[in-house]
Design an enzyme around this catalytic site. Sequence first.
Site, mmCIF file in Angstrom:
data_model
loop_
_atom_site.group_PDB
_atom_site.id
_atom_site.type_symbol
_atom_site.label_atom_id
_atom_site.label_comp_id
_atom_site.label_asym_id
_atom_site.label_seq_id
_atom_site.Cartn_x
_atom_site.Cartn_y
_atom_site.Cartn_z
ATOM 1 N N CYS A 104 0.812 -1.223 0.000
ATOM 2 C CA CYS A 104 0.000 0.000 0.000
ATOM 3 C C CYS A 104 0.845 1.273 0.000
ATOM 4 O O CYS A 104 2.015 1.248 0.364
ATOM 5 C CB CYS A 104 -0.937 0.088 1.195
ATOM 6 N N GLY A 155 0.403 -0.413 -4.940
ATOM 7 C CA GLY A 155 -0.903 -1.056 -4.819
ATOM 8 C C GLY A 155 -1.766 -0.696 -6.003
ATOM 9 O O GLY A 155 -1.910 0.477 -6.338
ATOM 10 N N ASN A 214 -0.726 2.305 5.964
ATOM 11 C CA ASN A 214 0.084 1.340 5.230
ATOM 12 C C ASN A 214 0.799 0.465 6.252
ATOM 13 O O ASN A 214 1.493 0.983 7.121
ATOM 14 C CB ASN A 214 1.105 2.120 4.381
ATOM 15 N N GLY A 215 0.601 -0.860 6.163
ATOM 16 C CA GLY A 215 1.278 -1.756 7.093
ATOM 17 C C GLY A 215 0.351 -2.853 7.557
ATOM 18 O O GLY A 215 -0.679 -3.115 6.933
ATOM 19 N N TYR A 262 13.138 -4.310 -3.411
ATOM 20 C CA TYR A 262 12.114 -4.564 -4.417
ATOM 21 C C TYR A 262 10.968 -3.554 -4.480
ATOM 22 O O TYR A 262 10.609 -3.072 -5.549
ATOM 23 C CB TYR A 262 11.533 -5.968 -4.168
ATOM 24 N N SER A 277 12.079 -4.158 -11.442
ATOM 25 C CA SER A 277 12.632 -4.069 -10.096
ATOM 26 C C SER A 277 14.090 -4.503 -10.015
ATOM 27 O O SER A 277 14.802 -4.104 -9.098
ATOM 28 C CB SER A 277 11.773 -4.872 -9.120
ATOM 29 N N ASP A 294 17.462 -11.188 -10.927
ATOM 30 C CA ASP A 294 16.158 -10.835 -10.350
ATOM 31 C C ASP A 294 16.365 -10.392 -8.900
ATOM 32 O O ASP A 294 17.415 -10.648 -8.307
ATOM 33 C CB ASP A 294 15.179 -12.009 -10.423
ATOM 34 N N ASP A 295 15.352 -9.720 -8.342
ATOM 35 C CA ASP A 295 15.509 -9.194 -6.976
ATOM 36 C C ASP A 295 15.312 -10.267 -5.918
ATOM 37 O O ASP A 295 15.925 -10.234 -4.863
ATOM 38 C CB ASP A 295 14.529 -8.035 -6.739
ATOM 39 N N CYS A 339 5.776 -12.544 5.879
ATOM 40 C CA CYS A 339 5.866 -11.210 6.485
ATOM 41 C C CYS A 339 4.583 -10.919 7.255
ATOM 42 O O CYS A 339 3.489 -11.187 6.776
ATOM 43 C CB CYS A 339 6.048 -10.164 5.387
ATOM 44 N N CYS A 397 12.026 -12.025 6.801
ATOM 45 C CA CYS A 397 11.634 -12.995 5.767
ATOM 46 C C CYS A 397 12.827 -13.835 5.312
ATOM 47 O O CYS A 397 12.644 -14.885 4.711
ATOM 48 C CB CYS A 397 10.914 -12.335 4.601
HETATM 49 S S1 SF4 Z 1 9.480 -9.699 7.159
HETATM 50 FE FE1 SF4 Z 1 10.542 -9.171 5.241
HETATM 51 S S2 SF4 Z 1 9.030 -8.082 3.974
HETATM 52 FE FE2 SF4 Z 1 8.283 -8.092 6.116
HETATM 53 S S3 SF4 Z 1 9.015 -6.170 7.013
HETATM 54 FE FE3 SF4 Z 1 10.534 -7.735 7.490
HETATM 55 S S4 SF4 Z 1 12.016 -7.594 5.785
HETATM 56 FE FE4 SF4 Z 1 10.148 -6.546 5.145
#
Ligand code: SF4
Length: 459
Positions: free
Chosen positions: A2, A30, A105-106, A255, A296, A358-359, A395, A448
């Site tokens: 978002c 978004g 956003n979040g 990204y 990206s 790629d990212d 995430c 992540c």
């Molecule tokens: S889990 Fe990954 S995508 Fe989510 S805030 Fe942390 S670094 Fe960012």
Amino acid sequence: MCGIAGYFSRQGGNAAGQVMLALYAQQHRGQESCGIVSSNGKILNLHKSMGYVKEAFPNQLLEQMAGISAIGHVRYPTRGSAVLQNTQPYVIETLSGPIYAIASNGDVVNYDEVADDLRIKGVHFTSQNDGELLGRFIVYYHEREGMEVADAIKLLMKRVKGAYSAVFLTGDTLYAFRDVQGFRPMMIGYVNGDVAVASESCALDILRAGDLREVEPGEILVFTAHNEVSLKNYQRSLFPNGERKTFHCIFELIYFARPDSYQFDEYVYGVRRKIGAKLASYDDFKADAVVPVPDSANFIGMGYASAKGIPFEMGLIRNHYVGRTFIRPDQYTRDESVRQKFNPLKDFFTGKRVVLVDDSIVRGTTIRKLVRMVKGAGAAEVHLRIGSPPVRNSCYYGIDTPTRSELIANNMSEEEIRDYTGADSLKYLNIEDLRECVKAPGGFCYACFDGNYPVPKQT
Ligand code: SF4
């Protein structure tokens, strides 16, 4: 993910028009739906729509929405389905008269706990969206408990855990605030005495804003016709030992963010170029060309090519009207999108040894199709280089990554992924090298990749 924007005009400008431009610059954050609420100083005016910003807000509509202040949102769904009801901003009407609006956003990690507590107090929700939760929290403590709005936001920062950058609008005041960890970005800038806030600096650039800076994690900004206040003295009280610590989302730099944005104290494109150079340092061969997966991975590819001194070539052409595959809501739509989205240059790949950059690899389905596409176009060798470590964890902070079981790095070894994609070799950026690509590595969330969640998910 978002994107949000807010604008307060002290010159009598069209705040809704400015917010539309800021959202337009953040369409990459978004594409599902969008909305704007404007205020003429007293009355709020809302318009929401599924789809893209430009189609949703023609000039005629923006003229009708003209006002001194406005907030807006582009939605990428994380909680709640892709329907207009879940689209932001949220407007909250009260029996006593005042109307409020919020866009955020979040992702809140203790949503159920906070929502249940409000329900017990008699608050009713019309959606499952975090934005509504934040808005109803503020309105409840302001209207029913008699707190100033800014004090209600301070309380919110103590009680609501997770990621939120938000703008909150009353008839005559605009508020902007950001969670104490600063997961999602938020910038502020000035346009001839007017003030603008947005998720990314590229949105402020389009407004020709100056004096840009980040809204600090835990900061609350209050804008009225004659005043501007920044509240941050209480920030330290939000941390157990009084020591501030940020957890910016590292994936924003890899990204999500536009490369021309300035985020978390650095230029996004600069970080991506460093990532590319790191990847180049892993290889002792020279390919004929470096080809990024557009858009990206463009700057990661440039970083690789320039470090190696080999040509950077846009061998894959992207249809810009399809949208980003990662943020499409379901697998069928994603699969179709990949096929429609990329096309290789004819005769370009024939006999070439290519580094394809790629990212990230999430499910692996997109990159598999692309490797096959490049090989089908005649490449002799395809060496896959990925600008992030393997994605192994979901995430909880505003990005709709799949469940752990859907993440390819949890189901296959690196060699099996190479084999699955059909690449001749595969290398990921390692996490220590990723840390070296940013100015302040200790201030980021890498959950992540490494599973260390800075704010635990509450069930
Ligand atoms: S889990 Fe990954 S995508 Fe989510 S805030 Fe942390 S670094 Fe960012």
